[in-house]
Design a protein around this motif. Sequence first.
Motif, mmCIF file in Angstrom:
data_model
loop_
_atom_site.group_PDB
_atom_site.id
_atom_site.type_symbol
_atom_site.label_atom_id
_atom_site.label_comp_id
_atom_site.label_asym_id
_atom_site.label_seq_id
_atom_site.Cartn_x
_atom_site.Cartn_y
_atom_site.Cartn_z
ATOM 1 N N ASN A 385 37.830 40.542 47.712
ATOM 2 C CA ASN A 385 37.509 41.326 46.516
ATOM 3 C C ASN A 385 36.649 42.513 46.930
ATOM 4 O O ASN A 385 35.514 42.345 47.412
ATOM 5 C CB ASN A 385 36.774 40.443 45.501
ATOM 6 N N ILE A 387 34.108 45.369 46.291
ATOM 7 C CA ILE A 387 33.055 45.604 45.303
ATOM 8 C C ILE A 387 32.722 47.106 45.285
ATOM 9 O O ILE A 387 32.314 47.672 46.307
ATOM 10 C CB ILE A 387 31.788 44.794 45.645
ATOM 11 N N SER A 393 34.843 44.873 40.285
ATOM 12 C CA SER A 393 35.799 44.381 41.282
ATOM 13 C C SER A 393 37.044 45.249 41.317
ATOM 14 O O SER A 393 37.453 45.835 40.304
ATOM 15 C CB SER A 393 36.201 42.936 40.963
ATOM 16 N N VAL A 396 41.552 42.845 44.202
ATOM 17 C CA VAL A 396 41.338 41.402 44.345
ATOM 18 C C VAL A 396 42.633 40.755 44.838
ATOM 19 O O VAL A 396 43.727 41.051 44.357
ATOM 20 C CB VAL A 396 40.910 40.780 42.999
ATOM 21 N N GLU A 436 33.834 41.026 49.143
ATOM 22 C CA GLU A 436 33.573 39.589 49.030
ATOM 23 C C GLU A 436 34.731 38.841 49.682
ATOM 24 O O GLU A 436 35.890 39.262 49.582
ATOM 25 C CB GLU A 436 33.476 39.163 47.563
#
Length: 796
Positions: A385, A387, A393, A396, A436
């Motif tokens: 993901n 950022i 977000s 993804v 992430e």
Amino acid sequence: MEQRSKYSLNGVYRCENFAQYVVNNDFPRFPIGFALGLDGWYIKFRRNVYGDGEWVYPFIYCQNHPKVQIRVCFNILKNDGSPAFERQFDCLYLESDEGCCGEYTNIEALLDEKNGYLDEGALTIEYGLQVESEQREDGIWMFNFHDKFFEWQTKDHMFEFTSRHESTVYSHKQIIKLHSTIIDASKNSVQIPSFLLNFFGYKAFLMCVQITHGVRLQMDAIDYRNVARIAFHFGFSNTVRYCERQLIAMEPNLKTNLFKLAIKCNMRSYLVHLLKQIKTKEQLVNILSILDLEKMSSESMKAIVTKIFFIVKYTDLLNGVYRCENFAQHVENNDCPEFPIGSALGLNEWYIDFRASDEIDGEWAVFPFISQHNHPKIQARAYFNIIKKDGSSSFVKELKCVYMRPMRGCIGKCMDIDLLLNEENGYLDDGALTVEYGLQVVAEEGEDEIWKFNFHDKFFEWQTKDYMFEFTFRRRRTVFCHKQIIKLHSPTLDGNKDSMRVPTFFDSNTFFMCAQITHGVRLQMNTIDYRNVARVAFHFGFSNTVRYCERQLIAMEPNLKTNLFKLAVKCNMRCYLVHQLKQIKTKEQLVNILSILDLEKMSSESMKAIVTKIFLLRNVYGDGEWVYPFIYCQNHPKVQIRVCFNILKNDGSPAFERQFDCLYLESDEGCCGEYMNIGELLDEKNGYLDGGALTIEYGLQVESEQREDGIWKFNFHDKFFEWQTKDYMFEFTFRRRRTVFCHKQIIKLHSTTIDANKNSMRVPTFFDSNTFFMCAQITHGVRLQMNTIDYRSCDV
């Protein structure tokens, strides 16, 4: 009379006023009864003119019969009862619009009273008809099970299925008893339960018997399911397996109402096929709610437990945030640094970085990438993901099931480089790109290509779901297992606890192997590992794991090893104990072994096995000592046999006769005759000894054998039981004097090229004998599991 009585449909037809019918050429039809389940068969005379005369011949016909293979005989009877113009066909094919005719006979010769053919103006003919098989519209040949077999009065090779309201089904006894271990081997008939016919119909039962005899019927899914239910009732496991394979091929989509069928008929492959299509926990819960779990077989339970394991989400332990500083500069130089993210699968040095490529639609793109340089082939979950600097977000990507080969990693979404570098889009925060990530290794594949669970890491969503059981070691090493599986296999563990300490005297690697086997993984190990795993499994109460190790040890250790009796007794491995005991030949060996065992702590099952061995070694029964004949072969597989024993006295008379018509021997078993008192045998007054010698007659017939995959096969190496008096054997001979003995009626049903009048045939030298054996087994209805090369060879 004797010749025509061999046929299921036979009789005598007397054509009155024969001369008048010849003049008018209007011979009447004479109905003769049923054959192939069809009424309307008749016999008549036909007239024909050819050559220099007029001729007449007998003719049998049925208006609506399919294409059939028949036997037929005709015999004109003279007025003194003697035969004339006999004609017989042992193998004749009739198209659906054809009948069969007898010998052409000159009309003048018949009408001349001096020749004695007419009896008060009537011509009499004997006839016999046997329909062997029929061809369906789809071109598949089927046996005729409606009628009794040819020569049924004199040959014991027919098995009857009777019913209250339907016709009797006549099948081949040896095939029925080969394919079913449920049907009583001493019987020649069995009644079909009324509920089977009421639910599935007489036609479905006929199809079941056809498939059991090797006919590959093409049916719809409903018929295959009905046949499978009937086959399971009668114990025709090969027929169930055949229907199972057809259903898997025909029903690719999930049908929840079929789970009961798969479990009821123990169709494990079909159950796995259905389970693979379940996508949600709700679907699985709905299905389990309609099943009777208490009556489910262990194989079905394992398949469902495995599905429960995979459908529940696992842990997501390896996760975090990676901030790549100076992203633009790294992209330009294509040297994004690898960022260490921790350990997974017991391996350190997992990394995440960004990589660039121009192989996606010809445009330069960048993507996040997780890798480890030395990992095996694995199955994993992954999450990425991007950022943005405002915390939102983008890009993804979640991979719920990805397979990573060694030296390979997994990638996130591919992103346009220009889009990321444009500061107006808000992806960079002070020149850094943030991602992430999450990685969960679910399983790994070993070098032996066996997949194993990952017990090194916590499960996916372990924080919110209560389905993990922890085994901890002294040095903070933990094995994370599935709580439901652990507590299913061990009734000794405390059901209220979610963790347990592993004793220090157990090696962690051995415990890992034990946990894998307990979860259904069939590891291939050496005997030392199997013994160590069995000790660990017994300590924790994993009885199924102990049984698995026991079976492997029996297969791998065929010879006696006295130092292993303690293991068998300690872990309550009764089969392994019996396996060791069977190899003890002397009382001295047994005494030495008993001296090292703790008899007071021995289980009742182990004690029974040892007491049985003591009895066999001493040959003691009641108040005397006894002796018995014994037939054995050291390396035979599991077999079905016939056997007889007969002690011959010195005057030639028999004594102590014993006969088994159907006996199953495991691979380490022999068969024994009648127990005889030694004192009685040695007493010369009884006449058993002849010059000090005891004489015994014996007979052994191996009917079939069971392969390692559980499939029963015919014994084609030896001549058949009662082969001297019964004409139902066909021989295929090879150049080096090797012969394959097959069932004549089956061979001639399945082949239209073999001469029906012969009982043997030479196999061409370019055919391999082993391949021919497999071909013969399949032709006789055995569903062998082979590789593609073998299947192609059989097709030749």
